[in-house]
Design a protein around this motif. Sequence first.
Motif, PDB file in Angstrom:
ATOM      1  N   THR A 218       0.812  -1.211   0.000  1.00 40.91           N
ATOM      2  CA  THR A 218       0.000   0.000   0.000  1.00 40.91           C
ATOM      3  C   THR A 218       0.849   1.267   0.000  1.00 40.91           C
ATOM      4  N   GLY A 219       2.143   1.125   0.302  1.00 39.67           N
ATOM      5  CA  GLY A 219       2.994   2.299   0.413  1.00 39.67           C
ATOM      6  C   GLY A 219       2.878   2.992   1.753  1.00 39.67           C
ATOM      7  N   VAL A 220       1.928   2.528   2.597  1.00 37.10           N
ATOM      8  CA  VAL A 220       1.733   3.101   3.935  1.00 37.10           C
ATOM      9  C   VAL A 220       2.558   2.273   4.911  1.00 37.10           C
ATOM     10  N   ARG A 221       3.587   2.871   5.489  1.00 35.65           N
ATOM     11  CA  ARG A 221       4.561   2.115   6.274  1.00 35.65           C
ATOM     12  C   ARG A 221       3.960   1.425   7.492  1.00 35.65           C
ATOM     13  N   CYS A 222       3.076   2.130   8.213  1.00 34.40           N
ATOM     14  CA  CYS A 222       2.541   1.530   9.440  1.00 34.40           C
ATOM     15  C   CYS A 222       1.659   0.322   9.129  1.00 34.40           C
ATOM     16  N   MET A 223       1.238   0.163   7.874  1.00 37.80           N
ATOM     17  CA  MET A 223       0.503  -1.032   7.462  1.00 37.80           C
ATOM     18  C   MET A 223       1.466  -2.077   6.912  1.00 37.80           C
ATOM     19  N   ASP A 224       2.238  -1.724   5.901  1.00 34.86           N
ATOM     20  CA  ASP A 224       3.111  -2.692   5.232  1.00 34.86           C
ATOM     21  C   ASP A 224       4.180  -3.253   6.163  1.00 34.86           C
ATOM     22  N   THR A 225       4.710  -2.423   7.044  1.00 26.50           N
ATOM     23  CA  THR A 225       5.791  -2.868   7.910  1.00 26.50           C
ATOM     24  C   THR A 225       5.279  -3.692   9.083  1.00 26.50           C
ATOM     25  N   LEU A 226       4.361  -3.130   9.856  1.00 25.35           N
ATOM     26  CA  LEU A 226       3.939  -3.792  11.090  1.00 25.35           C
ATOM     27  C   LEU A 226       2.806  -4.785  10.891  1.00 25.35           C
ATOM     28  N   ASN A 227       1.806  -4.437  10.080  1.00 28.35           N
ATOM     29  CA  ASN A 227       0.614  -5.276   9.954  1.00 28.35           C
ATOM     30  C   ASN A 227       0.159  -5.349   8.501  1.00 28.35           C
ATOM     31  N   PRO A 228       0.864  -6.121   7.681  1.00 30.19           N
ATOM     32  CA  PRO A 228       0.561  -6.142   6.242  1.00 30.19           C
ATOM     33  C   PRO A 228      -0.749  -6.860   5.925  1.00 30.19           C
ATOM     34  N   ILE A 229      -1.349  -6.475   4.818  1.00 30.49           N
ATOM     35  CA  ILE A 229      -2.519  -7.156   4.277  1.00 30.49           C
ATOM     36  C   ILE A 229      -2.093  -7.838   2.991  1.00 30.49           C
ATOM     37  N   THR A 230      -2.686  -8.980   2.694  1.00 30.39           N
ATOM     38  CA  THR A 230      -2.310  -9.722   1.495  1.00 30.39           C
ATOM     39  C   THR A 230      -3.267  -9.425   0.351  1.00 30.39           C
ATOM     40  N   GLU A 231      -2.816  -9.731  -0.858  1.00 34.54           N
ATOM     41  CA  GLU A 231      -3.695  -9.599  -2.018  1.00 34.54           C
ATOM     42  C   GLU A 231      -4.871 -10.559  -1.854  1.00 34.54           C
ATOM     43  N   GLY A 232      -6.088 -10.037  -1.977  1.00 37.42           N
ATOM     44  CA  GLY A 232      -7.267 -10.858  -1.748  1.00 37.42           C
ATOM     45  C   GLY A 232      -7.635 -10.968  -0.285  1.00 37.42           C
ATOM     46  N   GLY A 233      -6.991 -10.182   0.560  1.00 36.01           N
ATOM     47  CA  GLY A 233      -7.245 -10.235   1.995  1.00 36.01           C
ATOM     48  C   GLY A 233      -8.327  -9.269   2.432  1.00 36.01           C
ATOM     49  N   THR A 234      -8.598  -9.270   3.724  1.00 34.58           N
ATOM     50  CA  THR A 234      -9.623  -8.398   4.290  1.00 34.58           C
ATOM     51  C   THR A 234      -9.057  -7.643   5.483  1.00 34.58           C
ATOM     52  N   GLY A 235      -9.492  -6.412   5.624  1.00 31.52           N
ATOM     53  CA  GLY A 235      -9.086  -5.596   6.768  1.00 31.52           C
ATOM     54  C   GLY A 235     -10.133  -4.540   7.029  1.00 31.52           C
ATOM     55  N   PHE A 236     -10.054  -3.918   8.193  1.00 30.31           N
ATOM     56  CA  PHE A 236     -10.974  -2.816   8.455  1.00 30.31           C
ATOM     57  C   PHE A 236     -10.304  -1.779   9.333  1.00 30.31           C
ATOM     58  N   ILE A 237     -10.822  -0.542   9.199  1.00 31.96           N
ATOM     59  CA  ILE A 237     -10.229   0.615   9.854  1.00 31.96           C
ATOM     60  C   ILE A 237     -11.289   1.276  10.725  1.00 31.96           C
TER      61      ILE A 237
END
Length: 588
Positions: A218-237
């Motif tokens: 995603t280019g967002v460090r706090c996501m990609d570094t600490l808590n990455p999401i995978t292609e085809g994955g699910t997440g919520f904010i």
Amino acid sequence: MEKENRTTGKVVGIVANLVMVEVNGPVSQNEICFITLKQESLMAEVIKIMGKIAYVQVFESTRGLMPGSKVEFQGHMLEVTLGPGILSRNYDGLQNDLDKMEGIFLKRGEYTDPLNREKKWSFKPLAKVGDEVKAGDWLGEVNENDQPHKIMLPFKMKGTYTIKKIVDEGEYTVDHQIAVVTNGDGTETNLTMVQKWPVKVAIGDYREKPRPFKLLETGVRCMDTLNPITEGGTGFIPGPFGTGKTVLQHAISKQAEADIVIIAACGERANEVVEVFTEFPELEDPRTGKKLIERTIIIANTSNMPVAAREASVYTAMTIGEYYRAMGLKVLLMADSTSRWAQALREMSNRLEELPGPDAFPMDLSAVISNFYSRAGYVFLNNGKTGSITFIGTVSPAGGNLKEPVTESTRKAARCFYGLSQARADSKRYPAIDPIDSYSKYLEYPEVQDYLLKNVGEDWLTDVLKAKDVLLRGKEAMEQINILGDDGVPMAFHETFWKSELIDFVILQQDAFDNIDASTPMKRQQYMLSKILSVVESKFAFGHFEDVSTFFKEVINEFKQMNYTEFDTEDFRKHEQTLEEILNKRAN
């Protein structure tokens, strides 16, 4: 179902947009009907059946509706129209084209066509006469905003068909007959570029195969570094008002590795949707150099639509996403905010006088949310190609309470939790994702761990866990300092706190308005995290607690200058050299 055989009925009760209809024939759950009101026809959906009474939710205002009004059932569920020309469109929850509406509001009982029926598309056949095809197989393709839009055998067609005729390469409208197929009985079916699909039924019947987990950058460090999401994955904010959900969604939409972006604004009628409509057409797409809106679809509810349309909008968005996934494309679906969808479910449940659950939400809220999230995923197509839908929803809990039913139900369904913190937002630490409370369950998957080890670095997982531990220790140290005062704790507490601040300022915080810092590739994230941990693991000599803050502020400033500089350039190396000089002066 033929028109003369359609079930009809009459209105016998009205509670806002919940209408009770006495029917004279068979009806099905989720079937669409039209209620006659003077010269208007109001679309509604069956949500409950008891004997001869069908309870329908009306997608329009019911003002002026009277008992005795005629109702005609359509014999099909709520559908979306699928075909070339969906990209760059602004739709409402019922897939009305908002750009075709006259005046400020959609008029009651009037529905616009989601496709341009007159535009000609350059069709290129991918199949030939004599080929055997199944539902979802590609017959041809057209170029839609530089995306390969596949023309497929409609998903509702079961079994195997043989292509009897297919048009040559050329210019055709979406309603032009592009192929004729026959089944085993010799029955012919004429095909165009258009097909329809019910929104509450998942598209496709895909083969089971082991899923190759891939990180969705995603280019967002706090996501990609600490808590990455995978292609085809699910997440919520989840997060309270003003914590930056919309800006974070915009950043992910712009930077993530996706071919198609779908924004579902389920009921938000204020600043959020206004920003989407005004900013997306102006945002430059870093993938193509064109405008981001060219590969974006927006599903938004207009202000004069009743709450029932909020439920329809999320299903409409997901079904369109499944359509593009079946073309072998990567789809990113963002929903803002699913709290409004859940409130629509609560409102209709209350009107139906169902047994209420926590906070008066439906008892089956968790099941409904889980069923919807399960439609995201990574699929293998009949031809061996793959496609995916990555779904990230936002939740707007009342008062910022992350223990309320919608947040808790979504937590059970989504694999990634990106909790926004009011305290971080108030202190202008954006993105305001809480590094302690947030998590990614994908990091526990062996397949994801293997992918990260091979594609990011052998020490990556270890470094991520170290960084999380430093952040936790820093939070504990800060709490002790706040309680006992600066002079009341050992020097090590100050050092631990400021080392966590180093990770916070350099990795967790990001400038969405800077061309370089807005998006960080994984190679750079890996390098910077490794560099920061080398500082964290170093020992320094301090005589007073004020020396600790002064030193680390210097270090943080130099790291931030590196964040604002092109990676691995002469300027980047100059800041790195200055950083080394600062560290060597204080080294123990």
